[in-house]
Design a protein around this motif. Structure first.
Motif, mmCIF file in Angstrom:
data_model
loop_
_atom_site.group_PDB
_atom_site.id
_atom_site.type_symbol
_atom_site.label_atom_id
_atom_site.label_comp_id
_atom_site.label_asym_id
_atom_site.label_seq_id
_atom_site.Cartn_x
_atom_site.Cartn_y
_atom_site.Cartn_z
ATOM 1 N N PHE A 107 70.484 -14.809 -63.691
ATOM 2 C CA PHE A 107 71.917 -14.816 -63.452
ATOM 3 C C PHE A 107 72.554 -13.676 -64.227
ATOM 4 N N THR A 108 73.454 -12.962 -63.553
ATOM 5 C CA THR A 108 74.142 -11.842 -64.188
ATOM 6 C C THR A 108 75.589 -11.859 -63.739
ATOM 7 N N SER A 109 76.380 -10.995 -64.316
ATOM 8 C CA SER A 109 77.801 -10.942 -63.967
ATOM 9 C C SER A 109 78.243 -9.501 -63.812
ATOM 10 N N VAL A 110 79.302 -9.313 -63.057
ATOM 11 C CA VAL A 110 79.902 -7.987 -62.871
ATOM 12 C C VAL A 110 81.398 -8.107 -63.127
ATOM 13 N N ARG A 111 81.893 -7.287 -64.037
ATOM 14 C CA ARG A 111 83.332 -7.228 -64.295
ATOM 15 C C ARG A 111 83.943 -6.290 -63.260
ATOM 16 N N VAL A 112 84.801 -6.804 -62.420
ATOM 17 C CA VAL A 112 85.252 -6.083 -61.232
ATOM 18 C C VAL A 112 85.980 -4.793 -61.577
ATOM 19 N N VAL A 113 86.821 -4.795 -62.600
ATOM 20 C CA VAL A 113 87.655 -3.641 -62.886
ATOM 21 C C VAL A 113 86.838 -2.400 -63.240
ATOM 22 N N CYS A 114 85.624 -2.597 -63.746
ATOM 23 C CA CYS A 114 84.846 -1.431 -64.178
ATOM 24 C C CYS A 114 83.399 -1.468 -63.714
ATOM 25 N N ASN A 115 83.015 -2.502 -62.955
ATOM 26 C CA ASN A 115 81.640 -2.652 -62.484
ATOM 27 C C ASN A 115 80.631 -2.753 -63.615
ATOM 28 N N ASN A 116 81.049 -3.210 -64.787
ATOM 29 C CA ASN A 116 80.104 -3.426 -65.886
ATOM 30 C C ASN A 116 79.260 -4.654 -65.597
ATOM 31 N N THR A 117 77.972 -4.582 -65.915
ATOM 32 C CA THR A 117 77.068 -5.701 -65.691
ATOM 33 C C THR A 117 76.656 -6.319 -67.024
ATOM 34 N N LEU A 118 76.483 -7.643 -66.994
ATOM 35 C CA LEU A 118 76.085 -8.368 -68.198
ATOM 36 C C LEU A 118 75.310 -9.600 -67.779
ATOM 37 N N VAL A 147 81.616 4.273 -77.878
ATOM 38 C CA VAL A 147 82.107 2.899 -77.725
ATOM 39 C C VAL A 147 83.423 2.694 -78.471
ATOM 40 N N LEU A 148 83.600 3.376 -79.611
ATOM 41 C CA LEU A 148 84.884 3.279 -80.310
ATOM 42 C C LEU A 148 86.013 3.815 -79.439
ATOM 43 N N SER A 149 85.743 4.923 -78.749
ATOM 44 C CA SER A 149 86.746 5.502 -77.859
ATOM 45 C C SER A 149 87.050 4.566 -76.685
ATOM 46 N N LEU A 150 86.004 3.979 -76.110
ATOM 47 C CA LEU A 150 86.202 3.049 -74.999
ATOM 48 C C LEU A 150 87.023 1.850 -75.434
ATOM 49 N N PHE A 151 86.725 1.322 -76.612
ATOM 50 C CA PHE A 151 87.447 0.154 -77.109
ATOM 51 C C PHE A 151 88.898 0.490 -77.434
ATOM 52 N N ASP A 152 89.130 1.699 -77.907
ATOM 53 C CA ASP A 152 90.482 2.103 -78.312
ATOM 54 C C ASP A 152 91.386 2.452 -77.131
ATOM 55 N N GLY A 153 90.896 2.295 -75.898
ATOM 56 C CA GLY A 153 91.758 2.502 -74.740
ATOM 57 C C GLY A 153 91.195 3.363 -73.642
ATOM 58 N N ALA A 154 90.085 4.082 -73.919
ATOM 59 C CA ALA A 154 89.526 4.967 -72.898
ATOM 60 C C ALA A 154 88.706 4.212 -71.858
ATOM 61 N N GLY A 155 88.292 3.010 -72.161
ATOM 62 C CA GLY A 155 87.471 2.243 -71.237
ATOM 63 C C GLY A 155 88.251 1.708 -70.058
ATOM 64 N N ARG A 156 87.571 1.547 -68.921
ATOM 65 C CA ARG A 156 88.202 0.963 -67.740
ATOM 66 C C ARG A 156 88.477 -0.514 -67.997
ATOM 67 N N GLY A 157 89.719 -0.905 -67.879
ATOM 68 C CA GLY A 157 90.105 -2.284 -68.168
ATOM 69 C C GLY A 157 90.352 -2.553 -69.632
ATOM 70 N N ALA A 158 90.289 -1.511 -70.475
ATOM 71 C CA ALA A 158 90.475 -1.713 -71.912
ATOM 72 C C ALA A 158 91.899 -2.139 -72.257
ATOM 73 N N ALA A 159 92.861 -1.789 -71.399
ATOM 74 C CA ALA A 159 94.255 -2.124 -71.682
ATOM 75 C C ALA A 159 94.647 -3.516 -71.194
ATOM 76 N N LEU A 160 93.750 -4.193 -70.470
ATOM 77 C CA LEU A 160 94.060 -5.538 -70.003
ATOM 78 C C LEU A 160 94.213 -6.483 -71.190
ATOM 79 N N GLU A 161 95.030 -7.489 -71.008
ATOM 80 C CA GLU A 161 95.301 -8.428 -72.097
ATOM 81 C C GLU A 161 94.018 -9.097 -72.600
ATOM 82 N N SER A 162 93.073 -9.325 -71.709
ATOM 83 C CA SER A 162 91.824 -9.981 -72.090
ATOM 84 C C SER A 162 90.961 -9.128 -73.008
ATOM 85 N N ALA A 163 91.091 -7.788 -72.894
ATOM 86 C CA ALA A 163 90.178 -6.884 -73.590
ATOM 87 C C ALA A 163 90.822 -6.107 -74.732
#
Length: 324
Positions: free
Chosen positions: A157-168, A254-270
């Motif tokens: 079983f895996t998951s895909v985050r729709v906003v950025c197509n990240n898999t986990l 990853v620091l850059s992605l977390f600080d706002g450069a990531g897709r969906g990083a600005a969403l309230e959840s992230a």
């Protein structure tokens, strides 16, 4: 197309790795087999060797081993023991037939890696979760196998985050939502599905953990320590007394992605949350980590070092949020 991805097909939106032949949705498995390059068999033959260096020297067999090769082009795949149980390309797709026909699943990708040494198919389960700010995560079932000794036949079983197509990979605490059948055993699709039926409740736990991570705010110091821990490593070849090394490039990314450069990083959840920490790592692995090709990146993200790094990030985030 990447040399590592031999052939593949997909339905719906273009996959995050950008590879493959596009199909209309709800196609028969036979159409999938053709488009994904999975319409061939793995054949077996004895290992033969020549005693001597001349053409007329006698040829003998090595009965403990066998050669696996493709039926369509005769190319060798691997040399394995006689006890090795082969899983055919058709069996990977056939696994989904009843899941698609009566279970509400929908095939989205299938294909061949490493000239046929690794095979997979991925289907959407119909499960999904919606986090704060409209952050949607969908559930999938991945079935993969290899005939070169690098992978047991694995239903995951895996998951895909729709906003950025990240898999986990979906995991509940330390328990993995996967069933693995080693190649010394016969692959029994019915038994695997029965075992998965027990594990399918892991989606509920996974969903609860996602919500908890999205609620857990993290400070700048916590985020820096989180990523430093993940990107600091030691190599066995360095010796036991060698100091740990840090992947500076990965840490910076990853620091850059977390600080706002990531897709969906600005969403309230992230934004500024433990869920954002996890997705910074998954985006880095799926989209940015150095690889010789998109196919190599896919192989790593699903089956190799990238998948391991994502799992470590998930486990570390659960620890940070103190989720049992």
């Amino acid at each position: 197309m990447s040399h590592l991805v031999q052939t593949m097909a997909y339905a719906g939106a273009t996959p995050w790795h950008g590879l493959g032949n596009r199909l209309a949705e709800h196609q028969p498995l036979e159409v999938w087999a053709e488009a994904a390059g999975m319409n061939w068999r793995i054949e077996e033959t004895n290992v033969m060797y020549r005693v001597g260096s001349h053409d007329l020297d006698p040829i003998q067999s090595f009965p403990e081993q066998k050669v696996l090769y493709r039926s369509d082009n005769g190319k060798p795949l691997s040399t394995v023991s006689q006890r090795y149980q082969v899983v055919q390309p058709a069996e990977i797709l056939e696994f989904y037939r009843d899941l698609v026909q009566v279970g509400g699943y929908q095939l989205e990708t299938a294909g061949v890696l490493k000239e046929g040494r690794k095979l997979w198919a991925l289907a959407r389960t119909g499960q999904s979760a919606l986090l704060k700010g409209g952050d949607e995560v969908r559930g999938y079932l991945l079935l993969a196998t290899a005939c070169d000794g690098t992978l047991a036949t694995t239903a995951q079983f895996t998951s895909v985050r729709v906003v950025c197509n990240n898999t986990l990979q979906i995991a509940l605490g330390r328990n993995r939502g996967a069933v693995k059948v080693p190649h010394r055993s016969q692959f029994d699709p019915r038994a695997v599905k029965e075992e998965l039926g027990i594990a399918i409740s892991s989606w509920d736990g996974f969903m609860a953990n996602m919500h908890s991570l999205a609620d857990r705010k993290v400070s700048k110091a916590e985020s820096e320590r989180f990523f430093q821990r993940l990107f600091t490593y030691s190599s066995a070849r360095d010796g036991a007394d060698a100091p740990a090394r840090m992947n500076e490039r990965g840490l910076k990314a990853v620091l850059s992605l977390f600080d706002g450069a990531g897709r969906g990083a600005a969403l309230e959840s992230a934004s500024g949350t433990a869920w954002g920490l996890v997705n910074s790592v998954t985006e880095y692995v799926d989209h940015q980590q150095r690889a010789r090709s998109p196919g190599n990146r896919l192989d790593s993200a699903w089956f190799g070092a990238g998948a391991f790094l994502k799992q470590r990030a998930w486990d570390a985030a659960l620890e940070l949020a103190e989720i049992a």
